[in-house]
Design an enzyme around this catalytic site. Structure first.
Site, short mmCIF file in Angstrom:
data_model
loop_
_atom_site.label_atom_id
_atom_site.label_comp_id
_atom_site.label_asym_id
_atom_site.label_seq_id
_atom_site.Cartn_x
_atom_site.Cartn_y
_atom_site.Cartn_z
N CYS A 100 5.15 -5.70 10.44
CA CYS A 100 6.46 -5.06 10.38
C CYS A 100 7.27 -5.41 11.63
O CYS A 100 6.73 -5.36 12.75
CB CYS A 100 6.26 -3.55 10.30
SG CYS A 100 7.76 -2.63 10.53
N GLU A 130 -2.61 -0.08 13.58
CA GLU A 130 -1.45 -0.41 14.44
C GLU A 130 -1.80 -0.22 15.91
O GLU A 130 -1.47 -1.04 16.76
CB GLU A 130 -0.25 0.48 14.07
CG GLU A 130 0.98 0.15 14.92
CD GLU A 130 2.10 1.17 14.80
OE1 GLU A 130 2.76 1.44 15.82
OE2 GLU A 130 2.34 1.69 13.69
N SER A 223 -2.37 8.38 7.36
CA SER A 223 -2.08 9.38 8.41
C SER A 223 -0.65 9.89 8.24
O SER A 223 -0.36 11.06 8.44
CB SER A 223 -2.31 8.81 9.80
OG SER A 223 -1.76 7.53 9.93
N SER A 266 3.39 4.97 2.20
CA SER A 266 2.41 4.06 1.61
C SER A 266 2.17 4.38 0.13
O SER A 266 1.24 3.88 -0.48
CB SER A 266 1.08 4.16 2.38
OG SER A 266 0.67 5.50 2.46
#
Length: 282
Positions: A100, A130, A223, A266
């Site tokens: 991203c 990430e 998350s 997501s």
């Protein structure tokens, strides 16, 4: 007896642009070549992963990467640590980089801070893909914490630079910054939180308050999903978490109720549409 539920899908729910970009890239190559390796789950949603696996997506872990030669491997939206690029170079692996842009910008900033010998703290989830990529920019020297209580036992340097995982709450990030300044530290704070995600926190509460019941659709691994579900639940106590349409419990609905369907960044839109269809058939 039909329940005649009035069902509305949250128009702002569904994939963020980073995930859309990664899935579009994957589907393009799968159509051309019939298979593609992907480093880790392309998105934290089992239903969407299963759909792409059926098209030929092969999910692999980091431990399998050095064993591949002359293949194409997709890097998902979460980004990767420098080590991944190094292995690819040595093994003639073509990386399809769907990191991203918001994450890449953050990686570059962290790398610059590290190169300038700044001490770095990252507010993020331990072990999250990430965060591993972000830590990699610092030779794993950055200190990662997901709650400020974790810093109570740590000897921190007098001054440091504070970063955040892109999907964290803006309010929490600034509260942590203030608390650290109040404790006497010199804090250089870099707000690198993705606004597409953070704006969802506010908008989702407004959405959830409009309905008798809310179904929040998300993978259990997400998350972002856990945080957004809490936002729903706080705004509307009659909010329920499901991962697929077969988890809908008809007994919780009364006739003619209004139902809001929403999800994480997501959660695929096709899955929310499927949930709407099942609800309308009750």
């Amino acid at each position: 007896m039909s329940k005649n539920l009035h069902v509305t899908i949250d128009k702002d729910s569904g994939f963020c642009f980073g995930v859309v970009y990664a899935i579009d890239m994957a589907e393009e190559i799968l159509e051309e070549e019939g298979y593609l390796y992907c480093l880790g789950d392309i998105v934290h949603n089992d239903e969407e992963v299963a759909r792409l696996k059926a098209k030929g997506l092969r999910i692999i872990g980091h431990e399998a990467l050095p064993g591949l030669q002359n293949e194409k491997v997709l890097i998902r939206a979460h980004g990767e640590a420098p080590e991944t690029y190094q292995i690819a170079l040595e093994n003639n692996i073509t990386l399809i980089d769907a990191s991203c842009p918001v994450v890449l910008k953050l990686q570059n900033r962290i790398k610059t801070s590290h190169d300038d010998n700044e001490k770095i703290l990252i507010f993020g989830k331990h072990g999250h893909a990430e965060v591993i990529g972000l830590q990699g920019q610092t030779n794993n020297q950055a200190l990662v914490f997901q709650d400020i209580a974790e810093l109570d036992e740590v000897e921190l340097p007098p001054s440091f630079t504070l970063y955040s995982q892109t999907t964290k709450s803006v309010d929490k990030f600034y509260a942590i910054k203030e608390e650290l300044i109040n404790r006497g530290y010199e804090v250089k704070a870099n707000d690198t939180i993705c606004r597409q995600v953070s704006n969802r926190y506010e908008d989702l509460g407004d959405f959830a308050r409009q309905y008798d019941k809310v179904l929040f659709v998300s993978g259990k691994k997400s998350s972002n999903g856990k945080v957004l579900y809490d936002v729903c639940k706080a705004a509307n106590p009659n909010s329920f978490f499901i991962s697929a349409s077969d988890e809908i419990d008809p007994s919780i609905f009364q006739e003619h109720e209004t139902v809001g369907v929403c999800g994480a960044t997501s959660t695929p839109m096709w899955l929310m549409k499927e949930v709407k269809q099942v609800l309308e058939g009750l």
